[in-house]
Design an enzyme around this catalytic site. Structure first.
Site, PDB file in Angstrom:
ATOM      1  N   PHE A  10      61.853  28.957  63.221  1.00 44.25           N
ATOM      2  CA  PHE A  10      62.867  28.071  62.676  1.00 44.25           C
ATOM      3  C   PHE A  10      62.393  26.633  62.676  1.00 44.25           C
ATOM      4  O   PHE A  10      61.886  26.130  63.691  1.00 44.25           O
ATOM      5  CB  PHE A  10      64.149  28.139  63.518  1.00 44.25           C
ATOM      6  CG  PHE A  10      65.050  29.294  63.218  1.00 44.25           C
ATOM      7  CD1 PHE A  10      66.122  29.163  62.356  1.00 44.25           C
ATOM      8  CD2 PHE A  10      64.829  30.527  63.813  1.00 44.25           C
ATOM      9  CE1 PHE A  10      66.964  30.223  62.092  1.00 44.25           C
ATOM     10  CE2 PHE A  10      65.667  31.604  63.558  1.00 44.25           C
ATOM     11  CZ  PHE A  10      66.741  31.455  62.691  1.00 44.25           C
ATOM     12  N   ASP A  11      62.576  25.965  61.560  1.00 45.79           N
ATOM     13  CA  ASP A  11      62.488  24.518  61.541  1.00 45.79           C
ATOM     14  C   ASP A  11      63.669  23.984  62.357  1.00 45.79           C
ATOM     15  O   ASP A  11      64.634  24.708  62.623  1.00 45.79           O
ATOM     16  CB  ASP A  11      62.539  24.032  60.093  1.00 45.79           C
ATOM     17  CG  ASP A  11      62.514  22.528  59.968  1.00 45.79           C
ATOM     18  OD1 ASP A  11      61.672  21.895  60.636  1.00 45.79           O
ATOM     19  OD2 ASP A  11      63.336  21.981  59.213  1.00 45.79           O
ATOM     20  N   LEU A  12      63.617  22.711  62.727  1.00 49.63           N
ATOM     21  CA  LEU A  12      64.687  22.139  63.550  1.00 49.63           C
ATOM     22  C   LEU A  12      65.618  21.239  62.733  1.00 49.63           C
ATOM     23  O   LEU A  12      66.765  21.588  62.456  1.00 49.63           O
ATOM     24  CB  LEU A  12      64.084  21.364  64.723  1.00 49.63           C
ATOM     25  CG  LEU A  12      65.053  20.659  65.678  1.00 49.63           C
ATOM     26  CD1 LEU A  12      66.059  21.638  66.269  1.00 49.63           C
ATOM     27  CD2 LEU A  12      64.276  19.953  66.790  1.00 49.63           C
TER      28      LEU A  12
END
Length: 216
Positions: A10-12
């Site tokens: 996941f990107d943040l």
């Protein structure tokens, strides 16, 4: 049930959290300290996603100036900016659902790793992520393809066993660089056109769609 080897990166910013306020205020702080004009909010939002040095670089003629701007940004981020965010609606439930389904979860972000870890540690679902892979403080590791490579190395994984989930073209391009499956999310800062042009395989309009998209 997800296969034991299926890992979701996941990107943040723009994927798990709406961090626009914190990031834009820190950029404005850095530009002010560097005696540079502060652009309008709409332009500041473009800074969300790329590495700091990528964004500051075109504004200054000397590398030393870029580094000072980065330091000013971090100064405010460490005191205020890290907490200036909101979790997107539905994200917590989605993360819990994916974890319960047997997926391994991790963060891969261009935000520097200490800052990213601090944020994840304070999220109510942060413990569901097995690791946080972020940029190095000196910028030697900051581009998404390199960050994804580092994540694969840490977990000893093949790209084909993973998905990259993010809101910007850098997330999709980084995944495609490794031949990795990917999902572009439409609630962040990139938008549908940017994600489609980057070659997103699948698009999610809301977090609740992610379990179905990764299982299909």
């Amino acid at each position: 049930m997800a296969a034991a080897t299926t890992t979701l990166f996941f990107d943040l910013d723009g994927t798990l959290i709406d961090s626009a306020v914190g990031i834009t205020r820190c950029v404005a702080h850095a530009l002010t300290r560097m005696e540079q004009p502060v652009p309008p909010e709409s332009e500041l939002r473009r800074w969300i996603g790329p590495s700091l040095r990528t964004s500051f670089g075109p504004l200054f003629s000397q590398p030393e100036q870029v580094e000072r701007a980065v330091e000013h940004y971090r100064e405010r981020f460490e005191s205020h900016g890290w907490a200036e965010h909101e979790v997107y609606g539905g994200i917590e439930q989605t993360v819990e659902s994916l974890h319960a389904a047997g997926y391994r979860l991790a963060i891969v972000t261009a935000k520097n790793e200490p800052h990213a870890r601090k944020i994840i540690e304070h999220l109510p679902f942060g413990h569901r992520f097995d690791d946080v892979i972020g940029s190095t403080m000196d910028g030697s590791l900051s581009d998404k393809p390199e960050l994804i490579a580092e994540a694969l190395r840490r977990f000893s994984l093949d790209a084909q066993d993973c998905w990259m989930i993010g809101d910007r073209r850098m997330d999709i391009e980084g995944a495609r660089h490794h031949g990795m499956r990917n999902i572009g999310v439409l609630w962040g800062f990139g938008g549908e056109e940017e994600l489609r042009l980057a070659g997103a395989q699948r698009l999610a309009e809301k977090p609740e769609q992610l379990p179905g998209l990764t299982a299909a």
